[in-house]
Design a protein around this motif. Sequence first.
Motif, PDB file in Angstrom:
ATOM      1  N   GLY A 117       9.666   8.545   6.335  1.00 19.71           N
ATOM      2  CA  GLY A 117       8.736   7.577   5.756  1.00 19.71           C
ATOM      3  C   GLY A 117       7.321   8.098   5.840  1.00 19.71           C
ATOM      4  O   GLY A 117       7.094   9.303   5.979  1.00 19.71           O
ATOM      5  N   TYR A 118       6.385   7.197   5.775  1.00 24.24           N
ATOM      6  CA  TYR A 118       4.959   7.554   5.737  1.00 24.24           C
ATOM      7  C   TYR A 118       4.522   8.309   7.003  1.00 24.24           C
ATOM      8  O   TYR A 118       3.703   9.208   6.947  1.00 24.24           O
ATOM      9  CB  TYR A 118       4.140   6.275   5.552  1.00 24.24           C
ATOM     10  N   ASP A 132       0.816  -1.220   0.000  1.00 27.61           N
ATOM     11  CA  ASP A 132       0.000   0.000   0.000  1.00 27.61           C
ATOM     12  C   ASP A 132       0.846   1.264   0.000  1.00 27.61           C
ATOM     13  O   ASP A 132       0.554   2.216  -0.706  1.00 27.61           O
ATOM     14  CB  ASP A 132      -0.840   0.071   1.287  1.00 27.61           C
ATOM     15  N   ILE A 133       1.869   1.272   0.839  1.00 24.37           N
ATOM     16  CA  ILE A 133       2.639   2.502   1.033  1.00 24.37           C
ATOM     17  C   ILE A 133       3.783   2.607   0.030  1.00 24.37           C
ATOM     18  O   ILE A 133       3.992   3.644  -0.580  1.00 24.37           O
ATOM     19  CB  ILE A 133       3.135   2.588   2.492  1.00 24.37           C
ATOM     20  N   GLY A 134       4.533   1.539  -0.140  1.00 27.63           N
ATOM     21  CA  GLY A 134       5.542   1.506  -1.196  1.00 27.63           C
ATOM     22  C   GLY A 134       6.894   2.103  -0.844  1.00 27.63           C
ATOM     23  O   GLY A 134       7.832   2.008  -1.626  1.00 27.63           O
ATOM     24  N   LEU A 135       7.023   2.726   0.317  1.00 28.09           N
ATOM     25  CA  LEU A 135       8.333   3.185   0.812  1.00 28.09           C
ATOM     26  C   LEU A 135       8.546   2.553   2.184  1.00 28.09           C
ATOM     27  O   LEU A 135       7.584   2.317   2.917  1.00 28.09           O
ATOM     28  CB  LEU A 135       8.381   4.703   0.968  1.00 28.09           C
ATOM     29  N   GLU A 136       9.812   2.344   2.544  1.00 22.96           N
ATOM     30  CA  GLU A 136      10.100   1.703   3.823  1.00 22.96           C
ATOM     31  C   GLU A 136       9.674   2.593   4.996  1.00 22.96           C
ATOM     32  O   GLU A 136       9.548   3.812   4.853  1.00 22.96           O
ATOM     33  CB  GLU A 136      11.605   1.402   3.965  1.00 22.96           C
ATOM     34  N   SER A 137       9.544   1.945   6.170  1.00 23.73           N
ATOM     35  CA  SER A 137       9.034   2.629   7.360  1.00 23.73           C
ATOM     36  C   SER A 137       9.896   3.822   7.786  1.00 23.73           C
ATOM     37  O   SER A 137      11.100   3.871   7.515  1.00 23.73           O
ATOM     38  CB  SER A 137       8.983   1.626   8.522  1.00 23.73           C
TER      39      SER A 137
END
Length: 349
Positions: free
Chosen positions: A199-200, A178-183
Amino acid sequence: MKTRIVRIDENNIDIELLSEAGKIIKEGGLVAFPTETVYGLGGDAFNSESSMKIYAAKGRPSDNPLIVHIADIDDLYKVADDVSDIALKVAQRFWPGPLTMIFKKKESVPKETTGGLDTVAVRMPIHGVAREFIRCAGGFVAAPSANLSGRPSPTSAKYVCEDLDGRVDMIIAGGDSDIGLESTIVDMSVPKPVILRPGYITKENLNEVIDEVTIDRTILDDSAGLRPKAPGMKYRHYAPKGDLTIVKGESVRVIKYINEHINEAKLNNLKTGVIATEDTKENYVADVVKNIGSRDNPSSIARNLFRILREFDDENVDVMYTEGFDENGLSMATMNRLLKAAGHKEVKL
Ligand code: TXA
Ligand code: MG
């Protein structure tokens, strides 16, 4: 090694299959699994040999520590020491979710898992398959992103298979991340929390529960020549095979600049690519134009970035340009990864 590839639907989880995956981990094997950020390459966090196997499978330097994934907040105390009230507040607010925190490690966590450090990174993902898998595996899964070292983190099972088929015991395919970038990584082992990887979960989000949180200077200014506090941030990452440049500035000028350079590259018989946005995608003359998403929807841009970088490689693009993004909120994370992918080649108009 023969890799078993299984598909598990987050909305209809096959617990029997996950138990088999968990058994592999308990026996010292490796399983790649989906999370909401990117796919992870998991092993038993308490088994030093499993961690060594992870480094070998990824081709990753073993001074680059792994993240310990848990499924229940109480398990934090089994791997981390000195968990502050602030850290607990942050955990209660953002876990499960795309946030990793660094703590002083418990004696029982092997140094192989923490890349030789006295601290440990801990994350509790929200993805249903990830959480059930972690439980089936005994509760503590050490995992970096499931890519070969240097490649973009995988946001779909297809890319995990490309990188790790034959190198791990099992790959759990569970759809696109869903997010597509690491934490986001926050260091909680120091008196004042520091964001080591954007990150998100943004600084603004963290400020909802903690007054004081700063961003590691090396993220904001890579040219300072400082050593990043998250060892993994120092490696050249995500770089496509071709040459990527970021162009920032007013849209009309960016388009003009990029097209001029694309035309020049074409004269040299190079295959060209552009990362454009929803509003600008029709304006470019490159051989391959990728629409990364809408500027009104930064999540879409974050979600598509790693896939597009891989696609450029698959399509053998030699020279690439990308529009830049403002470094606020989630876009700070996107730009952080883009800058790494471009080897910090950035033109400001
Ligand atoms: O979203 C994610 O975090 C994904 C999924 C699979 O959970 N995992 C991930 O792992 O991105 P990896 O290994 O690719 O990135 C972990 C980062 C590295 O930059 C590493 O140096 C840093 O976390 N790290 C791990 N332990 C650390 C520690 N004790 N101190 C500082 N940095 C640490
Ligand atoms: Mg990684």
